[in-house]
Design a protein around this motif. Structure first.
Motif, PDB file in Angstrom:
ATOM      1  N   SER A  60       0.810  -1.217   0.000  1.00 49.22           N
ATOM      2  CA  SER A  60       0.000   0.000   0.000  1.00 49.22           C
ATOM      3  C   SER A  60       0.845   1.269   0.000  1.00 49.22           C
ATOM      4  CB  SER A  60      -0.927   0.024   1.219  1.00 49.22           C
ATOM      5  OG  SER A  60      -0.194   0.162   2.414  1.00 49.22           O
ATOM      6  N   TYR A  61       2.145   1.145   0.175  1.00 49.58           N
ATOM      7  CA  TYR A  61       3.032   2.289   0.283  1.00 49.58           C
ATOM      8  C   TYR A  61       3.757   2.582  -1.028  1.00 49.58           C
ATOM      9  CZ  TYR A  61       2.647   1.947   5.378  1.00 49.58           C
ATOM     10  OH  TYR A  61       2.177   1.921   6.651  1.00 49.58           O
ATOM     11  N   ALA A  62       3.846   3.849  -1.372  1.00 52.63           N
ATOM     12  CA  ALA A  62       4.830   4.266  -2.364  1.00 52.63           C
ATOM     13  C   ALA A  62       6.194   4.236  -1.690  1.00 52.63           C
ATOM     14  CB  ALA A  62       4.517   5.661  -2.883  1.00 52.63           C
ATOM     15  N   MET A  63       7.218   4.000  -2.481  1.00 56.54           N
ATOM     16  CA  MET A  63       8.567   3.891  -1.937  1.00 56.54           C
ATOM     17  C   MET A  63       9.509   4.844  -2.666  1.00 56.54           C
ATOM     18  SD  MET A  63       8.210   1.649   0.421  1.00 56.54           S
ATOM     19  CE  MET A  63       9.935   1.361   0.847  1.00 56.54           C
ATOM     20  N   ALA A  88      11.657   7.110  -7.113  1.00 57.38           N
ATOM     21  CA  ALA A  88      10.445   6.749  -6.400  1.00 57.38           C
ATOM     22  C   ALA A  88       9.585   5.841  -7.263  1.00 57.38           C
ATOM     23  CB  ALA A  88       9.653   7.993  -6.002  1.00 57.38           C
ATOM     24  N   ILE A  89       8.718   5.083  -6.596  1.00 61.54           N
ATOM     25  CA  ILE A  89       7.842   4.141  -7.288  1.00 61.54           C
ATOM     26  C   ILE A  89       6.514   4.077  -6.543  1.00 61.54           C
ATOM     27  CG2 ILE A  89       8.761   2.161  -5.994  1.00 61.54           C
ATOM     28  CD1 ILE A  89       8.530   0.539  -8.641  1.00 61.54           C
ATOM     29  N   THR A  90       5.427   3.997  -7.304  1.00 63.36           N
ATOM     30  CA  THR A  90       4.116   3.901  -6.673  1.00 63.36           C
ATOM     31  C   THR A  90       3.892   2.511  -6.090  1.00 63.36           C
ATOM     32  OG1 THR A  90       3.193   3.379  -8.851  1.00 63.36           O
ATOM     33  CG2 THR A  90       3.029   5.669  -8.095  1.00 63.36           C
ATOM     34  N   ARG A  91       2.811   2.364  -5.353  1.00 60.08           N
ATOM     35  CA  ARG A  91       2.578   1.120  -4.636  1.00 60.08           C
ATOM     36  C   ARG A  91       2.428  -0.088  -5.556  1.00 60.08           C
ATOM     37  NH1 ARG A  91      -3.511   2.443  -2.304  1.00 60.08           N
ATOM     38  NH2 ARG A  91      -4.574   2.523  -4.330  1.00 60.08           N
ATOM     39  N   SER A  92       1.881   0.125  -6.742  1.00 66.87           N
ATOM     40  CA  SER A  92       1.717  -0.982  -7.684  1.00 66.87           C
ATOM     41  C   SER A  92       2.947  -1.207  -8.546  1.00 66.87           C
ATOM     42  CB  SER A  92       0.528  -0.703  -8.595  1.00 66.87           C
ATOM     43  OG  SER A  92       0.804   0.402  -9.430  1.00 66.87           O
ATOM     44  N   GLY A  93       3.831  -0.224  -8.551  1.00 66.39           N
ATOM     45  CA  GLY A  93       4.987  -0.289  -9.433  1.00 66.39           C
ATOM     46  C   GLY A  93       4.724   0.242 -10.824  1.00 66.39           C
ATOM     47  N   SER A  94       3.516   0.754 -11.052  1.00 63.56           N
ATOM     48  CA  SER A  94       3.162   1.193 -12.402  1.00 63.56           C
ATOM     49  C   SER A  94       3.802   2.517 -12.793  1.00 63.56           C
ATOM     50  CB  SER A  94       1.646   1.318 -12.525  1.00 63.56           C
ATOM     51  OG  SER A  94       1.147   2.262 -11.597  1.00 63.56           O
ATOM     52  N   SER A  95       4.182   3.323 -11.813  1.00 59.38           N
ATOM     53  CA  SER A  95       4.811   4.610 -12.109  1.00 59.38           C
ATOM     54  C   SER A  95       6.105   4.755 -11.330  1.00 59.38           C
ATOM     55  CB  SER A  95       3.871   5.759 -11.739  1.00 59.38           C
ATOM     56  OG  SER A  95       2.724   5.754 -12.538  1.00 59.38           O
ATOM     57  N   TRP A 137      -0.417   5.941  -4.017  1.00 53.56           N
ATOM     58  CA  TRP A 137      -0.748   5.993  -5.436  1.00 53.56           C
ATOM     59  C   TRP A 137      -0.015   7.100  -6.181  1.00 53.56           C
ATOM     60  CZ3 TRP A 137      -3.888   6.890  -1.304  1.00 53.56           C
ATOM     61  CH2 TRP A 137      -4.280   8.214  -1.104  1.00 53.56           C
ATOM     62  N   THR A 138       0.778   7.906  -5.454  1.00 53.29           N
ATOM     63  CA  THR A 138       1.551   8.957  -6.107  1.00 53.29           C
ATOM     64  C   THR A 138       3.008   8.870  -5.685  1.00 53.29           C
ATOM     65  OG1 THR A 138       1.152  10.539  -4.338  1.00 53.29           O
ATOM     66  CG2 THR A 138      -0.436  10.510  -6.150  1.00 53.29           C
ATOM     67  N   VAL A 139       3.880   9.323  -6.563  1.00 53.44           N
ATOM     68  CA  VAL A 139       5.284   9.408  -6.189  1.00 53.44           C
ATOM     69  C   VAL A 139       5.526  10.762  -5.550  1.00 53.44           C
ATOM     70  CG1 VAL A 139       6.065   7.804  -7.955  1.00 53.44           C
ATOM     71  CG2 VAL A 139       5.925  10.236  -8.490  1.00 53.44           C
ATOM     72  N   ALA A 140       6.585  10.860  -4.786  1.00 55.03           N
ATOM     73  CA  ALA A 140       6.941  12.101  -4.115  1.00 55.03           C
ATOM     74  C   ALA A 140       8.450  12.262  -4.157  1.00 55.03           C
ATOM     75  CB  ALA A 140       6.439  12.111  -2.685  1.00 55.03           C
ATOM     76  N   THR A 141       8.889  13.507  -4.212  1.00 53.59           N
ATOM     77  CA  THR A 141      10.311  13.759  -4.381  1.00 53.59           C
ATOM     78  C   THR A 141      10.950  14.523  -3.230  1.00 53.59           C
ATOM     79  OG1 THR A 141       9.875  15.805  -5.589  1.00 53.59           O
ATOM     80  CG2 THR A 141      10.023  13.785  -6.893  1.00 53.59           C
ATOM     81  N   THR A 142      10.175  14.875  -2.216  1.00 55.40           N
ATOM     82  CA  THR A 142      10.755  15.567  -1.064  1.00 55.40           C
ATOM     83  C   THR A 142      10.660  14.669   0.163  1.00 55.40           C
ATOM     84  OG1 THR A 142       8.666  16.636  -0.536  1.00 55.40           O
ATOM     85  CG2 THR A 142      10.185  17.831  -1.975  1.00 55.40           C
ATOM     86  N   ASP A 143      11.660  14.770   1.024  1.00 53.85           N
ATOM     87  CA  ASP A 143      11.716  13.822   2.140  1.00 53.85           C
ATOM     88  C   ASP A 143      10.591  14.033   3.144  1.00 53.85           C
ATOM     89  OD1 ASP A 143      14.695  15.345   3.682  1.00 53.85           O
ATOM     90  OD2 ASP A 143      12.730  16.164   3.169  1.00 53.85           O
ATOM     91  N   THR A 144      10.045  15.237   3.199  1.00 55.03           N
ATOM     92  CA  THR A 144       8.953  15.487   4.145  1.00 55.03           C
ATOM     93  C   THR A 144       7.660  14.769   3.755  1.00 55.03           C
ATOM     94  OG1 THR A 144       8.413  17.512   2.957  1.00 55.03           O
ATOM     95  CG2 THR A 144       9.867  17.719   4.866  1.00 55.03           C
ATOM     96  N   GLU A 145       7.600  14.268   2.547  1.00 57.04           N
ATOM     97  CA  GLU A 145       6.400  13.561   2.080  1.00 57.04           C
ATOM     98  C   GLU A 145       6.434  12.069   2.409  1.00 57.04           C
ATOM     99  OE1 GLU A 145       4.777  15.447  -1.847  1.00 57.04           O
ATOM    100  OE2 GLU A 145       6.969  15.439  -1.997  1.00 57.04           O
ATOM    101  N   TYR A 146       7.494  11.610   3.020  1.00 53.38           N
ATOM    102  CA  TYR A 146       7.628  10.207   3.379  1.00 53.38           C
ATOM    103  C   TYR A 146       7.459  10.026   4.876  1.00 53.38           C
ATOM    104  CZ  TYR A 146       8.979   9.179  -1.366  1.00 53.38           C
ATOM    105  OH  TYR A 146       8.972   9.027  -2.739  1.00 53.38           O
ATOM    106  N   ASP A 147       6.925   8.869   5.246  1.00 50.83           N
ATOM    107  CA  ASP A 147       6.537   8.639   6.627  1.00 50.83           C
ATOM    108  C   ASP A 147       7.504   7.757   7.409  1.00 50.83           C
ATOM    109  OD1 ASP A 147       3.695   8.541   4.833  1.00 50.83           O
ATOM    110  OD2 ASP A 147       3.737   9.894   6.567  1.00 50.83           O
ATOM    111  N   TYR A 148       8.189   6.865   6.720  1.00 48.95           N
ATOM    112  CA  TYR A 148       9.096   5.937   7.400  1.00 48.95           C
ATOM    113  C   TYR A 148      10.413   5.868   6.634  1.00 48.95           C
ATOM    114  CZ  TYR A 148       4.644   4.458   9.369  1.00 48.95           C
ATOM    115  OH  TYR A 148       3.416   4.444   9.983  1.00 48.95           O
ATOM    116  N   TRP A 149      11.492   5.662   7.400  1.00 47.96           N
ATOM    117  CA  TRP A 149      12.842   5.674   6.830  1.00 47.96           C
ATOM    118  C   TRP A 149      13.658   4.494   7.334  1.00 47.96           C
ATOM    119  CZ3 TRP A 149      14.546   9.295   3.312  1.00 47.96           C
ATOM    120  CH2 TRP A 149      13.677  10.369   3.075  1.00 47.96           C
TER     121      TRP A 149
END
Length: 125
Positions: free
Chosen positions: A31-34, A50-57, A103-115
């Motif tokens: 369920s997570y984008a990575m 970055a990659i979406t949860r399905s890997g499609s993007s 479902w979306t990719v993100a490019t800034t570190d503040t948009e991620y929840d776990y590291w």
């Protein structure tokens, strides 16, 4: 809660290749984008891929586009970063990160929840 553990870093010569892996705990990995970020000595952490949860993007920083490939295997709870044509300026600690908005990719570190804790990549000239 997601725990992330990177592996695969090391020392490689210019032009060489490495594959980083990031193993995630928990049953909700799919369920997570990575994302993959990196931080060189004396510099701020920067986005790599970055990659979406399905890997499609997927999405890449200009500095790694055409050389790095991000992929994921949801059955194995793992995301990968295949790095080729490595350059000395790729030397950094590489971190993987998980984003709840999968479902979306993100490019800034503040948009991620776990590291993860990071893995060192050193490219010798």
């Amino acid at each position: 809660q997601v725990q992330l553990v990177e592996s695969g870093g090391g020392l490689v010569q210019t032009g060489g290749s490495l594959r980083l892996s990031c193993a995630a705990s928990g049953r909700t990995f799919s369920s997570y984008a990575m994302g993959w970020f990196r931080q060189a000595p004396g510099k701020e952490r920067e986005f790599a891929a970055a990659i979406t949860r399905s890997g499609s993007s997927t999405y890449y920083a200009d500095s790694v586009k055409g050389r790095f490939t991000i992929s994921r295997d949801n059955a194995k709870n793992t995301v990968y970063l295949q790095m080729s044509s490595l350059k000395p300026e790729d030397t950094a600690v590489y971190y993987c990160a998980a984003r709840k908005l999968g479902w979306t990719v993100a490019t800034t570190d503040t948009e991620y929840d776990y590291w993860g804790q990071g893995t060192q990549v050193t490219v010798s000239s």
